[in-house]
Design an enzyme around this catalytic site. Sequence first.
Site, PDB file in Angstrom:
ATOM      1  CG  HIS A  17      -1.965  -1.040   1.273  1.00 54.95           C
ATOM      2  ND1 HIS A  17      -2.213  -1.824   2.370  1.00 54.95           N
ATOM      3  CD2 HIS A  17      -2.859  -1.439   0.333  1.00 54.95           C
ATOM      4  CE1 HIS A  17      -3.232  -2.651   2.112  1.00 54.95           C
ATOM      5  NE2 HIS A  17      -3.622  -2.445   0.885  1.00 54.95           N
ATOM      6  CE  LYS A  41     -11.231  -7.282   2.710  1.00 59.50           C
ATOM      7  NZ  LYS A  41     -10.138  -6.490   2.122  1.00 59.50           N
ATOM      8  NE  ARG A  90      -3.338  -7.614  -4.094  1.00 55.98           N
ATOM      9  CZ  ARG A  90      -4.068  -8.236  -3.184  1.00 55.98           C
ATOM     10  NH1 ARG A  90      -3.492  -8.688  -2.103  1.00 55.98           N
ATOM     11  NH2 ARG A  90      -5.361  -8.399  -3.346  1.00 55.98           N
ATOM     12  CB  SER A 128      -4.631  -6.284   4.999  1.00 55.28           C
ATOM     13  OG  SER A 128      -4.256  -5.096   4.358  1.00 55.28           O
TER      14      SER A 128
HETATM   15  N1  COA Z   1      -0.339  -4.118  -1.587  1.00 52.48           N
HETATM   16  C1  COA Z   1      -0.755  -4.935  -0.627  1.00 52.48           C
HETATM   17  N2  COA Z   1      -2.011  -5.375  -0.517  1.00 52.48           N
HETATM   18  C2  COA Z   1      -2.865  -4.937  -1.428  1.00 52.48           C
HETATM   19  C3  COA Z   1      -2.512  -4.085  -2.463  1.00 52.48           C
HETATM   20  C4  COA Z   1      -1.176  -3.670  -2.528  1.00 52.48           C
HETATM   21  N3  COA Z   1      -0.729  -2.866  -3.494  1.00 52.48           N
HETATM   22  N4  COA Z   1      -3.580  -3.843  -3.216  1.00 52.48           N
HETATM   23  C5  COA Z   1      -4.582  -4.522  -2.657  1.00 52.48           C
HETATM   24  N5  COA Z   1      -4.141  -5.185  -1.588  1.00 52.48           N
HETATM   25  C6  COA Z   1      -4.905  -6.083  -0.742  1.00 52.48           C
HETATM   26  C7  COA Z   1      -5.229  -5.564   0.600  1.00 52.48           C
HETATM   27  O1  COA Z   1      -4.192  -5.879   1.494  1.00 52.48           O
HETATM   28  C8  COA Z   1      -6.505  -6.293   0.913  1.00 52.48           C
HETATM   29  O2  COA Z   1      -6.204  -7.571   1.413  1.00 52.48           O
HETATM   30  P1  COA Z   1      -7.211  -8.384   2.355  1.00 52.48           P
HETATM   31  O3  COA Z   1      -8.372  -8.757   1.480  1.00 52.48           O
HETATM   32  O4  COA Z   1      -6.384  -9.513   2.782  1.00 52.48           O
HETATM   33  O5  COA Z   1      -7.623  -7.465   3.481  1.00 52.48           O
HETATM   34  C9  COA Z   1      -7.151  -6.414  -0.445  1.00 52.48           C
HETATM   35  O6  COA Z   1      -6.122  -6.344  -1.377  1.00 52.48           O
HETATM   36  C10 COA Z   1      -8.064  -5.290  -0.778  1.00 52.48           C
HETATM   37  O7  COA Z   1      -8.094  -4.385   0.281  1.00 52.48           O
HETATM   38  P2  COA Z   1      -8.086  -2.830   0.202  1.00 52.48           P
HETATM   39  O8  COA Z   1      -7.291  -2.313  -0.926  1.00 52.48           O
HETATM   40  O9  COA Z   1      -7.714  -2.325   1.531  1.00 52.48           O
HETATM   41  O10 COA Z   1      -9.576  -2.547  -0.149  1.00 52.48           O
HETATM   42  P3  COA Z   1     -10.882  -3.348   0.170  1.00 52.48           P
HETATM   43  O11 COA Z   1     -11.169  -4.152  -1.031  1.00 52.48           O
HETATM   44  O12 COA Z   1     -10.893  -4.029   1.477  1.00 52.48           O
HETATM   45  O13 COA Z   1     -11.863  -2.147   0.334  1.00 52.48           O
HETATM   46  C11 COA Z   1     -12.996  -0.188  -0.355  1.00 52.48           C
HETATM   47  C12 COA Z   1     -12.146  -1.355  -0.751  1.00 52.48           C
HETATM   48  C13 COA Z   1     -12.786   0.303   1.065  1.00 52.48           C
HETATM   49  C14 COA Z   1     -12.566   0.905  -1.303  1.00 52.48           C
HETATM   50  C15 COA Z   1     -14.466  -0.652  -0.570  1.00 52.48           C
HETATM   51  O14 COA Z   1     -14.814  -1.659   0.347  1.00 52.48           O
HETATM   52  C16 COA Z   1     -15.423   0.496  -0.461  1.00 52.48           C
HETATM   53  O15 COA Z   1     -15.606   1.196  -1.421  1.00 52.48           O
HETATM   54  N6  COA Z   1     -16.038   0.703   0.744  1.00 52.48           N
HETATM   55  C17 COA Z   1     -16.974   1.782   0.972  1.00 52.48           C
HETATM   56  C18 COA Z   1     -18.416   1.301   0.797  1.00 52.48           C
HETATM   57  C19 COA Z   1     -18.876   1.471  -0.625  1.00 52.48           C
HETATM   58  O16 COA Z   1     -18.861   2.543  -1.196  1.00 52.48           O
HETATM   59  N7  COA Z   1     -19.319   0.354  -1.212  1.00 52.48           N
HETATM   60  C20 COA Z   1     -19.850   0.344  -2.563  1.00 52.48           C
HETATM   61  C21 COA Z   1     -18.756   0.055  -3.548  1.00 52.48           C
HETATM   62  S1  COA Z   1     -19.419  -0.065  -5.181  1.00 52.48           S
END
Ligand code: COA
Length: 166
Positions: A17, A41, A90, A128
């Site tokens: 990140h 989550k 990724r 994560s």
């Molecule tokens: N390096 C390391 N890990 C990465 C990464 C990188 N470059 N890119 C993605 N990841 C991983 C994260 O570690 C995470 O791993 P996990 O699943 O083991 O926790 C996963 O990929 C994705 O997590 P993250 O990038 O933190 O996002 P998310 O998918 O959990 O959440 C939000 C995305 C918060 C943007 C989304 O849930 C959201 O929009 N929430 C608000 C509610 C909303 O508007 N919903 C409607 C959407 S249409």
Amino acid sequence: MSVLIYPGSFDPFTVGHLDIARRASRLCGTLYVAVLPNPDKQSAFTPEERVRMIEACVQDLPNVRVECHGGLLADYYRRTGAVGAVRGLRGARDVQYELEQAMGNRLFEPGYEVLFIPCRPDYSWISSSLVREVARLGGDISNLVPAVNVRRVRERLFAGEQPSED
Ligand code: COA
């Protein structure tokens, strides 16, 4: 100056990140790293804790601000006046998920645009949940999370410290 946002659940923020945030910060005037809830989550750190941990990682990036937002990403996007959201990719597995998210967000905010930044190949296996699993089992997470947060993550996940009331 253009505004980009980098939204995520960041539970916790990893070296992957941080790499994406650093690279995105060079593409805009201001980058907001935004901690948003992922309702699917169960989190280890409160949003406020995550904000503080991310702030500690981006101190050398003067155009980066860190915030949390409790609602829809589309609403946050509109509020900040962003020209785009940044997401790290990724690998192929992320593509389908990210496309669905992007299309969903465009339903709520037709002006929503997303920039995909390919992650460093050596970080492509980091997530994560991997950090949480390794930390809970007492493994070495020093290559997975920024150095400034290693102790904090260990204390919470290995030593079983409770989340603080913010
Ligand atoms: N390096 C390391 N890990 C990465 C990464 C990188 N470059 N890119 C993605 N990841 C991983 C994260 O570690 C995470 O791993 P996990 O699943 O083991 O926790 C996963 O990929 C994705 O997590 P993250 O990038 O933190 O996002 P998310 O998918 O959990 O959440 C939000 C995305 C918060 C943007 C989304 O849930 C959201 O929009 N929430 C608000 C509610 C909303 O508007 N919903 C409607 C959407 S249409």
